[in-house]
Scaffold this active site. Structure first.
Site, PDB file in Angstrom:
ATOM      1  N   HIS A  16       0.842  -1.200   0.000  1.00 61.50           N
ATOM      2  CA  HIS A  16       0.000   0.000   0.000  1.00 61.50           C
ATOM      3  C   HIS A  16       0.869   1.238   0.000  1.00 61.50           C
ATOM      4  CE1 HIS A  16      -3.594   2.268   2.121  1.00 61.50           C
ATOM      5  NE2 HIS A  16      -2.967   3.038   1.234  1.00 61.50           N
ATOM      6  N   HIS A  18       1.139   4.956  -2.580  1.00 59.55           N
ATOM      7  CA  HIS A  18       0.715   5.706  -3.758  1.00 59.55           C
ATOM      8  C   HIS A  18       1.970   6.334  -4.349  1.00 59.55           C
ATOM      9  CE1 HIS A  18      -3.542   5.496  -2.398  1.00 59.55           C
ATOM     10  NE2 HIS A  18      -2.940   5.395  -1.229  1.00 59.55           N
ATOM     11  N   HIS A 196      -9.507   1.110  -0.691  1.00 63.09           N
ATOM     12  CA  HIS A 196      -9.394   1.770   0.601  1.00 63.09           C
ATOM     13  C   HIS A 196     -10.764   1.692   1.281  1.00 63.09           C
ATOM     14  CE1 HIS A 196      -5.691   3.342  -1.001  1.00 63.09           C
ATOM     15  NE2 HIS A 196      -5.487   4.183  -0.007  1.00 63.09           N
ATOM     16  N   GLU A 199     -10.597   3.666   6.617  1.00 58.75           N
ATOM     17  CA  GLU A 199      -9.487   4.558   7.009  1.00 58.75           C
ATOM     18  C   GLU A 199     -10.090   5.606   7.960  1.00 58.75           C
ATOM     19  OE1 GLU A 199      -7.758   6.854   3.800  1.00 58.75           O
ATOM     20  OE2 GLU A 199      -6.023   7.469   5.011  1.00 58.75           O
ATOM     21  N   ASP A 277       2.076   4.146   2.582  1.00 58.25           N
ATOM     22  CA  ASP A 277       1.003   4.991   2.029  1.00 58.25           C
ATOM     23  C   ASP A 277       1.552   6.128   1.159  1.00 58.25           C
ATOM     24  OD1 ASP A 277      -1.651   5.599   1.538  1.00 58.25           O
ATOM     25  OD2 ASP A 277      -2.088   6.381   3.525  1.00 58.25           O
ATOM     26  N   ASP A 278       1.936   7.233   1.774  1.00 60.08           N
ATOM     27  CA  ASP A 278       2.475   8.387   1.032  1.00 60.08           C
ATOM     28  C   ASP A 278       3.743   8.865   1.746  1.00 60.08           C
ATOM     29  OD1 ASP A 278       0.136   8.958  -0.938  1.00 60.08           O
ATOM     30  OD2 ASP A 278      -0.817   8.732   1.026  1.00 60.08           O
TER      31      ASP A 278
END
Ligand code: ADE
Ligand code: ZN
Length: 326
Positions: A16, A18, A196, A199, A277-278
């Site tokens: 996971h 991005h 997703h 969250e 994630d980011d």
């Protein structure tokens, strides 16, 4: 204490992240200059200072602005390559990277430019970094299902360069059911399915990701802990949850890492994993997520081993390759 060394050294899969969320402020500025794109920040420091988020939407606004510097195939390559080098340094041996084509096609960038640049970085990573890398196309859930269908149509000529589809962006108010038809079509096409859910959104969104979209993994899913029947279902069906601790911290899903429920999910027998994630926005790549989470919560070497095993079990590598990792 040898636990930090173990966390860093153990081979792991990232399920996971991005790729647009790996764009570091320095690269945003370099690409802005290279492409003549104006950005509303005077310096790298000023941009980084804007990274103070209160919830998911406050992050997404800045994340989409950052992605506006990406125009050429080489831009997408450079972004992905920088991430893949960081992943290799953290002993990530497999990564399944999300990308958001609509963020780029809305600015007039052809989906072929996006996919070709990202895919070339994946091919090079396998050859020179020893990292197995694959792409998952995400639909933006704040846009319409019709928009998602159009994006799928545009991407299908490049079907051999992505392994699945996902669903991201603003969760609350955009339940999985909104994308039932397009996910049904993707399922017919043999694409892997993830979304997703849970969250910020309620357990009901995780239920509909499973029962309506028929996803194979749930991204985040941490709100599932509020629903015992859902926890039982996730454990029973061995549905992986791709948990992102530093993301949850920075987006105020939990007040601090000590309060994170990763340990609860693991101890309930769920196939939970740790992911970044980011990473450029949330202050850490894979190993930083492991180190900070373990330091705050008191998880053990046994949990570390479980998380690594879960990451390979949850990955979309074929079973023969999986047997080699676990
Ligand atoms: N897009 C990038 N990061 C995201 C996240 N954590 N949740 C939803 N959409 C995203
Ligand atoms: Zn995400």
């Amino acid at each position: 204490d040898r636990l930090p060394a173990l966390l860093c050294a153990m081979p792991k899969a990232e399920l996971h992240m991005h790729i647009e969320g790996s764009l570091e402020p320095e690269l945003i500025f370099a690409l802005a200059q290279r492409n003549g794109v104006a950005i509303p920040y005077a310096s790298v420091d000023e941009l980084r200072q804007a990274y103070a988020f209160t919830n998911l939407q406050s992050f997404l606004d800045i994340y989409y602005a950052g992605a506006s510097v990406l125009l050429k195939e080489q831009d997408f390559y450079d972004m992905a390559w920088a991430y893949l080098e960081r992943a290799a340094a953290d002993n990530v041996v497999r990564t399944e990277m999300f990308f958001d084509p609509q963020t780029h096609t809305a600015r007039g960038v052809d989906v072929k430019v996006v996919i070709d640049g990202l895919h070339r970085a994946c091919v090079d990573a396998e050859a020179t970094l020893g990292v197995s890398a694959a792409l998952i196309l995400c639909f933006l859930r704040h846009l319409s299902e019709e928009d998602a269908f159009e994006t799928l149509e545009q991407a299908l000529p490049h079907r051999d360069k992505f392994i699945g589809v996902g669903l991201d962006s603003s969760e609350v108010g955009h339940p999985p059911e909104k994308f039932a038809k397009v996910f049904g079509r993707c399922r017919e096409l043999g694409l892997h399915l993830v979304a997703h859910a849970g969250e910020e959104g309620p357990p009901a969104y995780v239920w509909s990701a499973l029962d309506v979209l028929k996803v194979e993994r749930v991204d985040h899913g941490v709100q599932s802990a509020r629903d015992p029947a859902l926890m039982a279902r996730l454990a029973q069906d061995r549905i992986p949850l791709t948990v992102c601790p530093l993301s949850n911290l920075k987006l105020c899903v939990f007040p601090d890492l000590k309060a994170h429920n990763l340990g609860t999910l693991l101890d309930a027998g769920l196939v939970a994993t740790v992911n970044s994630d980011d990473p450029a926005y949330f202050g850490g790549y894979m190993n930083e997520n492991f180190l900070q989470t373990f330091a705050a919560t008191g998880l053990t070497a046994q949990h570390a081993w479980q998380l690594a095993a879960n990451s390979f079990e949850g990955s979309f590598i074929d079973d023969a390759a999986k047997a080699g990792y676990v």
